[in-house]
Scaffold this motif. Structure first.
Motif, short mmCIF file in Angstrom:
data_model
loop_
_atom_site.label_atom_id
_atom_site.label_comp_id
_atom_site.label_asym_id
_atom_site.label_seq_id
_atom_site.Cartn_x
_atom_site.Cartn_y
_atom_site.Cartn_z
N LYS A 57 -4.15 8.45 1.79
CA LYS A 57 -5.59 8.18 1.94
C LYS A 57 -6.27 9.39 2.58
N GLU A 58 -5.63 9.94 3.59
CA GLU A 58 -6.19 11.15 4.24
C GLU A 58 -6.28 12.30 3.24
N ALA A 63 0.86 -1.19 0.00
CA ALA A 63 0.00 0.00 0.00
C ALA A 63 0.89 1.23 0.00
N ASP A 120 5.67 11.82 4.01
CA ASP A 120 5.73 10.67 4.91
C ASP A 120 7.00 9.85 4.67
N TYR A 157 7.19 6.32 6.36
CA TYR A 157 6.56 5.19 5.67
C TYR A 157 7.48 4.66 4.57
N SER A 212 1.50 5.28 1.52
CA SER A 212 1.41 5.87 2.86
C SER A 212 -0.04 6.14 3.24
N PRO A 213 -0.41 5.91 4.52
CA PRO A 213 -1.78 6.23 4.96
C PRO A 213 -2.10 7.72 4.83
N ARG A 214 -1.07 8.55 4.78
CA ARG A 214 -1.30 10.00 4.60
C ARG A 214 -1.92 10.30 3.24
N CYS A 226 -1.91 13.85 -3.78
CA CYS A 226 -1.32 12.67 -3.13
C CYS A 226 0.20 12.75 -3.08
#
Ligand code: PMP
Length: 365
Positions: free
Chosen positions: A48-49, A42, A262, A265, A44-46, A255
């Protein structure tokens, strides 16, 4: 009626008619994806935010790339005019070749290498001069030097290279740039993060050197299509003439900022892949499989005459790998992307079972 349509249908340029079709096997990829050298987990979760924060209204506007380009340039220690964002490195290659290659020019390519250089070159009127690596698949530096002519206009080097995972040294790259001042030297650092060595710091000081980077690999954003070219302003202004100002979409721009910030990550993912690569190398050695030393997130292995069966058996076991047999000098060789340690342990189980089946003659062609 159909006949009338066929006979009157407009013909494309002769070079386009002569182009080979290229259909990478992108369908049905719900298994463990060790076939395209992507991030296997995946982003970085950032990211998605950041995506969740995108307003519908913002999608009504054309994307504004300059502020993000400036941010990326600063991240690389460069000026904004030295960096152009692109729709993946593929667009970067396409645009660079369109800008610099014309009839009778030569594109110098060490092979085997990334397929799209040849695909985009074949749409131009230039000639591809392929310089094949020896059986060890190491960078054919001396042979490349000898192949330089006054007509050499672009030299494209993937560093690390695919499918071999081999690398060119900084000294070799700078020497090539010096020996072919009439040519653009493209150093494609798509797999930079797994290698750790770069010539990005020389951008602007070497007049004919352009570096490409992608966000499709370590960053895990292959679906967003994000890449970049970095080079001296004198060259980048020609690249920008050809490059569409709209080709990087606004979701990708949003993105990109989040992904760049990040670093924790990115470091984690790269560390995981490097640990998995070491483990996987030991497993290949234990299984008696010949492999080529790799500085990237994939390893080329020798399977031999039954390579197609091997790929099929792996797929049946839920693991996708890429047959590179049709690459120059790569008959019988398969490229396996490195994912996380857990994923690669699953791959090792599948690999050992496939090899046992092949060695016992379990499956036939
Ligand atoms: N360069 C190399 C050496 C690659 O292997 C790849 C991907 N397979 C690319 C460029 C393409 O990158 P992107 O997804 O940014 O178009």
């Amino acid at each position: 009626m159909a006949d009338a349509l066929t006979t009157t249908s407009p013909a494309p340029r002769a070079r386009v008619q002569a182009m080979k079709e290229y259909h990478p096997p992108l369908g049905c990829r719900d298994n463990l994806r060790l076939d395209f050298n992507e991030n296997t987990l995946a982003c970085s979760p950032r990211v998605k935010e950041a995506l969740a924060g995108v307003s519908m209204g913002s999608l009504t506007r054309y994307p504004e790339r300059e502020p993000v380009e400036a941010m990326v340039a600063a991240h690389l220690g460069l000026n904004a005019e030295q960096v152009a964002l692109t729709n993946g490195v593929d667009e970067a290659i396409h645009v660079l070749f369109e800008a610099f290659l014309e009839a009778d020019d030569e594109l110098l390519l060490p092979v085997p290498t990334y397929t799209m250089y040849e695909v985009y070159a074949s749409a131009t009127d230039a000639r591809v001069v392929a310089v094949e690596a020896a059986d060890d698949l190491q960078f054919p530096f001396e042979r490349l030097l000898k192949a330089i002519t006054p007509r050499t206009k672009v030299i494209a080097i993937a560093n690390p290279n695919s499918p071999s995972g081999s690398v060119a040294t900084r000294e070799q790259i700078l020497e090539l740039a010096r020996r072919a001042p009439q040519a653009v030297l493209l150093v494609d650092e798509a797999y930079f993060h797994f290698h750790g060595e770069t010539v990005m710091d020389t951008v602007g000081t070497v007049p004919n050197l352009i570096v490409a980077r992608t966000f499709s690999k370590a960053y895990g954003l292959a679906g967003l299509r994000l890449g970049l070219l970095a080079g001296p302003v004198e060259l980048m202004r020609w690249v920008r003439r050809v490059l569409s100002p709209y080709s990087v979409n606004s979701l990708a721009l949003v993105c990109l900022q989040a992904a760049l910030e990040d670093t924790a990550y990115l470091d984690w993912y790269v560390g995981e892949v490097l640990a998995a690569r070491t483990e996987f190398e030991s497993a290949l050695d234990a299984a008696g499989v010949r492999r080529w030393p790799s500085r990237a997130n994939f390893i080329l292995v020798e399977i031999g005459a039954r390579h197609a069966e091997f790929v099929r058996l792996m797929r049946a076991a839920g693991v996708l790998v890429r047959d590179r047999s049709s690459d120059p000098g790569c008959d019988g060789r398969v490229r396996i992307t490195i994912g996380t340690r857990e994923q690669m342990r699953q791959a090792v189980v599948a690999l050992n079972e496939a090899l046992t089946a092949l060695r016992s003659g379990g499956e036939t062609q």
